[in-house]
Structures are given as C-alpha cells and as structure tokens.
Design a protein around this motif. Structure first.
Motif, short mmCIF file in Angstrom:
data_model
loop_
_atom_site.label_atom_id
_atom_site.label_comp_id
_atom_site.label_asym_id
_atom_site.label_seq_id
_atom_site.Cartn_x
_atom_site.Cartn_y
_atom_site.Cartn_z
N ARG A 111 52.23 -39.14 64.19
CA ARG A 111 53.14 -38.04 64.51
C ARG A 111 54.09 -37.75 63.35
NH1 ARG A 111 52.46 -38.65 70.38
NH2 ARG A 111 52.51 -40.89 70.87
N ILE A 112 54.52 -36.49 63.28
CA ILE A 112 55.66 -36.09 62.48
C ILE A 112 56.73 -35.65 63.46
CG2 ILE A 112 56.55 -34.43 60.80
CD1 ILE A 112 53.78 -34.36 59.54
N ASP A 113 57.81 -36.39 63.51
CA ASP A 113 58.89 -36.17 64.48
C ASP A 113 59.95 -35.28 63.84
OD1 ASP A 113 60.94 -36.31 66.32
OD2 ASP A 113 60.96 -38.50 66.45
N VAL A 114 60.08 -34.05 64.34
CA VAL A 114 61.02 -33.10 63.74
C VAL A 114 62.39 -33.12 64.42
CG1 VAL A 114 59.11 -31.62 63.05
CG2 VAL A 114 60.36 -31.10 65.16
N HIS A 115 62.54 -33.91 65.48
CA HIS A 115 63.81 -33.98 66.20
C HIS A 115 64.20 -35.45 66.33
CE1 HIS A 115 66.42 -32.18 69.65
NE2 HIS A 115 67.00 -33.24 69.13
N HIS A 116 64.86 -35.94 65.30
CA HIS A 116 65.16 -37.38 65.18
C HIS A 116 66.50 -37.47 64.44
CE1 HIS A 116 63.37 -41.57 64.96
NE2 HIS A 116 64.46 -41.70 64.23
N HIS A 117 67.47 -38.15 65.02
CA HIS A 117 68.83 -38.09 64.48
C HIS A 117 69.21 -39.34 63.70
CE1 HIS A 117 69.61 -34.38 66.51
NE2 HIS A 117 69.32 -34.89 67.69
N LEU A 118 70.20 -39.16 62.83
CA LEU A 118 70.81 -40.29 62.14
C LEU A 118 72.32 -40.24 62.35
CD1 LEU A 118 71.12 -39.80 58.28
CD2 LEU A 118 70.74 -37.91 59.84
N ILE A 119 72.93 -41.43 62.34
CA ILE A 119 74.38 -41.55 62.50
C ILE A 119 74.86 -42.53 61.43
CG2 ILE A 119 76.29 -42.01 64.08
CD1 ILE A 119 74.24 -41.79 66.38
N PRO A 120 75.12 -42.05 60.22
CA PRO A 120 75.58 -42.96 59.17
C PRO A 120 76.87 -43.67 59.59
CG PRO A 120 74.96 -40.83 58.25
CD PRO A 120 74.98 -40.67 59.73
N PRO A 121 77.06 -44.91 59.14
CA PRO A 121 78.26 -45.65 59.54
C PRO A 121 79.57 -44.92 59.23
CG PRO A 121 76.68 -47.12 58.52
CD PRO A 121 76.14 -45.75 58.34
N PHE A 122 79.67 -44.29 58.07
CA PHE A 122 80.92 -43.61 57.73
C PHE A 122 81.15 -42.41 58.65
CE2 PHE A 122 77.90 -41.22 55.11
CZ PHE A 122 78.34 -39.91 55.26
N TYR A 123 80.05 -41.78 59.11
CA TYR A 123 80.18 -40.64 60.01
C TYR A 123 80.67 -41.11 61.38
CZ TYR A 123 78.81 -36.39 62.55
OH TYR A 123 78.81 -35.26 63.33
N ARG A 124 80.11 -42.21 61.87
CA ARG A 124 80.60 -42.78 63.13
C ARG A 124 82.09 -43.09 63.04
NH1 ARG A 124 78.62 -45.63 67.48
NH2 ARG A 124 76.49 -45.51 66.71
N ASP A 125 82.51 -43.67 61.91
CA ASP A 125 83.93 -44.00 61.74
C ASP A 125 84.80 -42.75 61.78
OD1 ASP A 125 83.19 -46.64 61.49
OD2 ASP A 125 83.34 -46.69 59.31
N LEU A 126 84.34 -41.67 61.14
CA LEU A 126 85.11 -40.43 61.15
C LEU A 126 85.19 -39.84 62.56
CD1 LEU A 126 83.84 -38.68 57.90
CD2 LEU A 126 86.16 -39.46 58.34
N LEU A 127 84.09 -39.87 63.30
CA LEU A 127 84.11 -39.38 64.67
C LEU A 127 85.05 -40.20 65.53
CD1 LEU A 127 80.33 -38.60 65.34
CD2 LEU A 127 82.14 -36.98 64.76
N LEU A 144 77.97 -42.23 71.68
CA LEU A 144 77.23 -42.34 70.43
C LEU A 144 76.38 -43.61 70.44
CD1 LEU A 144 80.04 -41.36 67.89
CD2 LEU A 144 78.06 -39.97 68.53
N PRO A 145 75.08 -43.48 70.25
CA PRO A 145 74.23 -44.66 70.27
C PRO A 145 74.31 -45.42 68.96
CG PRO A 145 72.91 -42.73 69.85
CD PRO A 145 74.32 -42.23 70.07
N ASP A 146 73.81 -46.63 68.99
CA ASP A 146 73.68 -47.40 67.76
C ASP A 146 72.56 -46.81 66.92
OD1 ASP A 146 75.71 -49.17 68.46
OD2 ASP A 146 74.33 -50.47 69.54
N TRP A 147 72.74 -46.84 65.59
CA TRP A 147 71.71 -46.33 64.69
C TRP A 147 71.70 -47.16 63.42
CZ3 TRP A 147 71.65 -44.78 59.65
CH2 TRP A 147 70.44 -44.22 59.20
N SER A 148 70.51 -47.40 62.93
CA SER A 148 70.31 -47.93 61.58
C SER A 148 68.95 -47.48 61.12
CB SER A 148 70.39 -49.47 61.56
OG SER A 148 69.27 -50.03 62.23
#
Length: 341
Positions: A8-24, A37-41
């Motif tokens: 598959r090629i997944d076109v709807h898949h998110h990322l949450i960089p650590p610095f972005y989570r901190d800003l939010l 906000l879920p955990d992401w790595s």
C-alpha cells in the motif's frame, strides 16, 4: 516481499514531531478534533506500515497545523520547522508540506520552498483555518503557485468554526462536514476549473461529497447558471482517500461516484488507533475485487507520487497479516455489539 502483500501507499498518515507536541501543550491544546494527541514516533509509524503491508506513508501534520499561532511570523516559522523535520524522515516516508494558512501569500512562499527545495510530495491544507475556508476569496497567490507546479494538495478537516455539540466529538461528524464545505467552495468559486493542474485529495472519502454530490451540484447550478453536469464533473475531479471510510455502506457510494483511478488508500494513523486501521484495511482486502484492491492500495497513487514507486519495503509475515485481519474483525464485532468484551 510475498506475492499477496498489498504494498500500500498510505496518503493519510500523520506525524507529531516532539517539538510540535510541546508547542501544542504550551498553547493549551491537548487534543485535535476531539481526540487526545496520540503518541507518535518514526519507529512506531514504521511498525504500523509493516502491520498493514504498507510500502510508503505520505505523512502530514493534522489540525491545527501551524494556524493556531495567530502571529503570522511565528506561524510561518513553525511551518518551516515542521517541513524541515518531515524532509529528514526515513525514506519509507513521503510528506505533505505544512503552510501557515490563512495567510495565503506566506503559504504560497512556504509551499514553493517545500516543493522546490525540500522535495515535498505535496501540500496539506486544512479545510478551514480559523474560520476561513479553502475556496474563499483572496487565496489566488497560493492556487497559482500550486497550479504552476502541478501540486498534490491533501485537504484535511479541522474543527468547525463553531462550538462543538455536547456529546458529539468533532472527528465523528463535524470533520466530514468541514471537508464537504471546503469541497463545495472550491467548486462553487471555480478554483478547480481555474487551476486544473492542482490534484486535490479529500480526506475520509470526501466527507459527504459522494453522497450529497447531486444535491450540491443542483444548488451551485441554480446559483451560477452552470450546467449541473459540469458541476458534478468538478466534484468528480477530486481524489478521495479511504481513511475510516471503507465500510460496507460508505465504500460502494464512493466507488460509484469517484472517477476511475481517484480512490487512494488512507489509514489516519495514529489518530485512528491501530485496531481501527486493521479493521478498515481488512474490509478493503476482503470485499474488493483484486484489480480494484490493487488500484486503491497502490497503483492509483503512483501517478500522483511517482518517486514513491521504488524499492518495496520488507513484507510482514503472513501470520502477522492474518493476526491484523483477525484483530480488525474483532474490532468490527465490538462496534456492532457494544456490550461484548
């Protein structure tokens, strides 16, 4: 790679960089669309790709994007940081650039930088940005820049510019309306006709677009004097992803409406938990004819993202894929039988 791997090629898949989570978190934003906000790595994301037999995920930043920062310079700087982070992800990830909407001029500049210099595979645009919808007046600088590059634009919903209704999480229903509103205005105000080289992907099977397309086409035709068939053709120019939308009720409507080649695989991970992704992927794998399935899983995406059609990723074992399918079936059973453990 086994012969039956979906690739598959997944076109709807998110990322949450650590610095972005901190800003939010600092801004008091603990959830997006009514979900924490879920955990992401990157490592966890790669595990999810393997679980679903996915070669590549085109990642994007979900709502609220960079627009929660009301200072234009700060929003533009955050978009730059997010794009530079995404550009450094492992090679199994493509990425959609973040832009600082609703500032269309600044968004055009960052889109050009991300596409021309950083190698972005497209641009993410939220359906509305602090109440300003895609397709509203004043956005032509952005549309021109994207059209000149034949860009892929991933339209993702945001919270509606109105209070949420108690008991209805925004992701459950409001997100679908938000995407539909943006699609309506993009067609109503002539964006898809004026800028035909932009390829728009609508999240979650387009919200209500396939189901309500004829109703909306008649409305727009009555307002503008255009032919309803021409308006319908504009709605059918969109691409649609299957994230959380490959149910026995939604999928036939989508396939009946969308142009051939315009339906793409999406998982919505990590905002959609792994078990949900397994269920909806299993629905595709078990309900579709092999040629239709292969097109949605992969080949429909290749004209949009030709660089992502290279070396396949290692396939998960058949036992792992069967385990994922069983987990998806159990998830569906609990959905329709809520008292069952």
């Amino acid at each position: 790679m086994t012969a039956d791997s979906p690739r598959r090629i997944d076109v709807h898949h998110h990322l949450i960089p650590p610095f972005y989570r901190d800003l939010l978190t600092k801004a008091g934003i603990a959830e997006a669309g009514g979900r924490a906000l879920p955990d992401w790595s990157a490592e966890a994301a790669l595990e999810q790709l393997d679980l679903l037999g996915t070669d590549t995920a085109v990642v994007s930043v979900s709502t609220p994007g960079a627009g929660f920062l009301t200072d234009p310079a700060e929003a533009a700087d955050l978009a730059r940081r997010l794009n530079e982070y995404a550009a450094g992800l492992p090679e199994r990830f493509g990425w959609f650039a973040t832009v600082p909407m609703p500032d269309a001029a600044a968004s055009a500049a960052e889109a050009v930088r991300a596409l021309d210099e950083l190698g972005a595979d497209g641009v993410t645009l939220l359906a509305n940005n602090r109440g300003t919808y895609l397709g509203a007046p004043g956005q032509d600088a952005l549309w021109r820049a994207l059209n000149d590059r034949g860009a892929v634009v991933f339209v993702h919903p945001a919270d509606l510019p109105a209070p949420a209704v108690e008991g209805i999480p925004p992701f459950a229903a409001d997100f679908l309306l938000d995407t539909t509103r943006a699609a309506f205005l993009l067609v109503r105000n002539g964006v898809v006709r004026t800028y035909p080289d932009i390829r728009f992907i609508l999240s979650h099977a387009g919200g209500f677009v396939p189901y309500a397309s004829h109703r909306m086409a008649v409305t727009i035709a009555g307002e503008t004097g255009r032919s309803p068939l021409d308006v319908l053709d504009d709605f059918r120019s969109f691409y649609f992803d299957t994230a959380l939308s490959s149910s026995p009720a939604a999928l036939p409507t989508l396939l009946a409406f969308a142009r051939p080649g315009h339906v793409l695989f999406g998982s919505d991970w990590p905002f959609a938990p792994s078990i949900a992704g397994q269920y909806f992927a299993t629905a595709l794998d078990t309900e579709l004819a092999p040629t239709t399935l292969a097109a949605i899983n992969r080949t429909n995406a290749l004209p949009l993202f030709p660089r992502l059609g290279g070396t396949p990723a290692p396939a998960p074992s058949r036992n792992l894929r069967r385990s994922a399918q069983r987990a998806g079936a159990r998830f569906f059973f609990r959905l329709v039988n809520p008292g069952t453990k």
